[in-house]
Design a protein around this motif. Structure first.
Motif, PDB file in Angstrom:
ATOM      1  N   TYR A 221       7.201  -6.348   9.534  1.00 37.43           N
ATOM      2  CA  TYR A 221       5.816  -6.050   9.163  1.00 37.43           C
ATOM      3  C   TYR A 221       5.261  -7.099   8.199  1.00 37.43           C
ATOM      4  O   TYR A 221       4.062  -7.415   8.228  1.00 37.43           O
ATOM      5  CB  TYR A 221       5.721  -4.660   8.541  1.00 37.43           C
ATOM      6  N   ASP A 222       6.131  -7.643   7.358  1.00 34.31           N
ATOM      7  CA  ASP A 222       5.695  -8.708   6.457  1.00 34.31           C
ATOM      8  C   ASP A 222       5.295  -9.950   7.263  1.00 34.31           C
ATOM      9  O   ASP A 222       4.277 -10.586   6.976  1.00 34.31           O
ATOM     10  CB  ASP A 222       6.807  -9.043   5.466  1.00 34.31           C
ATOM     11  N   LEU A 226       1.237  -7.058   7.863  1.00 34.32           N
ATOM     12  CA  LEU A 226       0.828  -5.657   7.838  1.00 34.32           C
ATOM     13  C   LEU A 226       1.410  -5.034   6.564  1.00 34.32           C
ATOM     14  O   LEU A 226       2.436  -4.348   6.587  1.00 34.32           O
ATOM     15  CB  LEU A 226       1.346  -4.923   9.085  1.00 34.32           C
ATOM     16  N   PRO A 227       0.771  -5.280   5.430  1.00 37.21           N
ATOM     17  CA  PRO A 227       1.346  -4.883   4.132  1.00 37.21           C
ATOM     18  C   PRO A 227       1.538  -3.388   3.957  1.00 37.21           C
ATOM     19  O   PRO A 227       2.508  -2.946   3.339  1.00 37.21           O
ATOM     20  CB  PRO A 227       0.340  -5.440   3.122  1.00 37.21           C
ATOM     21  N   GLN A 228       0.641  -2.575   4.515  1.00 34.54           N
ATOM     22  CA  GLN A 228       0.785  -1.136   4.338  1.00 34.54           C
ATOM     23  C   GLN A 228       2.033  -0.616   5.046  1.00 34.54           C
ATOM     24  O   GLN A 228       2.814   0.162   4.463  1.00 34.54           O
ATOM     25  CB  GLN A 228      -0.455  -0.405   4.838  1.00 34.54           C
ATOM     26  N   LEU A 229       2.229  -1.056   6.293  1.00 33.80           N
ATOM     27  CA  LEU A 229       3.415  -0.640   7.033  1.00 33.80           C
ATOM     28  C   LEU A 229       4.678  -1.202   6.382  1.00 33.80           C
ATOM     29  O   LEU A 229       5.712  -0.530   6.324  1.00 33.80           O
ATOM     30  CB  LEU A 229       3.319  -1.104   8.489  1.00 33.80           C
ATOM     31  N   ARG A 230       4.583  -2.427   5.878  1.00 34.47           N
ATOM     32  CA  ARG A 230       5.728  -3.032   5.181  1.00 34.47           C
ATOM     33  C   ARG A 230       6.109  -2.209   3.973  1.00 34.47           C
ATOM     34  O   ARG A 230       7.289  -1.880   3.762  1.00 34.47           O
ATOM     35  CB  ARG A 230       5.367  -4.452   4.759  1.00 34.47           C
ATOM     36  N   ASP A 231       5.125  -1.842   3.175  1.00 33.76           N
ATOM     37  CA  ASP A 231       5.399  -1.087   1.953  1.00 33.76           C
ATOM     38  C   ASP A 231       5.895   0.322   2.257  1.00 33.76           C
ATOM     39  O   ASP A 231       6.752   0.859   1.545  1.00 33.76           O
ATOM     40  CB  ASP A 231       4.139  -1.028   1.085  1.00 33.76           C
ATOM     41  N   ASP A 232       5.367   0.916   3.311  1.00 34.27           N
ATOM     42  CA  ASP A 232       5.839   2.248   3.704  1.00 34.27           C
ATOM     43  C   ASP A 232       7.318   2.200   4.102  1.00 34.27           C
ATOM     44  O   ASP A 232       8.109   3.077   3.715  1.00 34.27           O
ATOM     45  CB  ASP A 232       5.011   2.789   4.866  1.00 34.27           C
ATOM     46  N   ARG A 235       9.437   1.753   1.080  1.00 31.31           N
ATOM     47  CA  ARG A 235       9.499   2.977   0.295  1.00 31.31           C
ATOM     48  C   ARG A 235      10.538   3.945   0.872  1.00 31.31           C
ATOM     49  O   ARG A 235      11.309   4.561   0.132  1.00 31.31           O
ATOM     50  CB  ARG A 235       8.117   3.633   0.259  1.00 31.31           C
TER      51      ARG A 235
END
Length: 263
Positions: A221-222, A226-232, A235
């Motif tokens: 994702y990075d 796609l930062p939101q999917l990466r961070d999810d 997490r």
């Protein structure tokens, strides 16, 4: 003179037919003798001879317990003889002909064994290839057969071993999905890699692979920005694997040293 020549030729022709007639030593054998001889050949490892005798028995005595036992033994003989296709065909035929047979659990177990031990030939053994690196079709078929056994015959003597093998198969199938995800990452197909890794997290949560799968998702994702999917994904990784080394180091493709190919 010509009449004598013709007569002699006819006699010789009849004699030739008599001498070329195929001799069948089993002619006149009872069903008990046929089965006993076939079983002895099976136990002695003479699988080709055993197959022939079992087939002869079934053709001459197509009904009754000996015919049914011969059909089961025939599937096992093909399995022992390294003929998985014929073994599966014989097992499927038995299931179709005898759907309520008291030994049906054995046939499902045998089907599972045939697929479970399908290693695509000697090359896999020689190369030390594990189950997760092989074509997953056989693993899926083995799992299906074992699951049918465990579901329909939970008290079968074969059920415990079938359950244990199902656990190994799930691990192997998860490993196969990981091999594909790593391959996509190596080729730069990040979306395909992320989708495969997501499937591992969803379908193989009880195996050893979700930690790496989540790490692949973070990196993929990075790469896809796609930062939101990466961070999810990160997490979830931190929540389930707080000590994971992937939290401090990004997932990277591991190139296999050339010498490991010939290990």
């Amino acid at each position: 003179m010509k009449r004598y020549v013709v007569a002699a030729m006819l006699v010789m022709g009849l004699a030739g037919c008599a001498t070329t007639e195929t001799y069948d030593e089993t002619r006149g054998w009872t069903v008990e003798k046929l089965y006993s001889e076939a079983h002895d050949e099976l136990n002695s490892g003479n699988y080709t001879r055993a197959v022939k005798l079992y087939e002869t028995l079934e053709s001459r005595f197509p009904y009754g317990r000996y015919a049914q036992q011969a059909q089961m033994d025939l599937a096992y003989t093909h399995y022992k003889d390294g003929e998985p296709e014929q073994a599966i065909a014989s097992a499927d035929r038995f299931i179709k002909l005898h759907p309520t047979h008291p030994n049906l659990d054995y046939i499902y177990y045998l089907k599972g064994l045939v697929y479970f031990n399908d290693d695509s030939g000697l090359l896999a053994k020689w190369a030390g290839q594990d189950m997760s690196e092989r074509d997953p079709r056989a693993a899926r078929e083995a799992f299906t057969a074992f699951r049918e056994l465990v579901t329909r015959f939970p008290n079968s003597t074969y059920a415990p071993d079938a359950s244990a093998k199902m656990t190994k198969l799930v691990d192997a199938l998860g490993g196969n999905e990981m091999h594909v995800a790593r391959y996509y990452m190596k080729r730069g197909a990040y979306l395909a890699a992320a989708n495969r890794a997501q499937g591992v997290v969803k379908d193989f949560a009880n195996t050893k692979y979700p930690e790496e799968a989540l790490a692949i998702m973070v990196t993929a994702y990075d790469k896809l920005q796609l930062p939101q999917l990466r961070d999810d994904a990160r997490r979830v990784l931190a929540l389930n694997y707080p000590k994971s080394h992937y939290l401090s180091a990004q997932w990277t493709v591991e190139e296999m040293p050339w010498w490991k190919l010939w290990k």
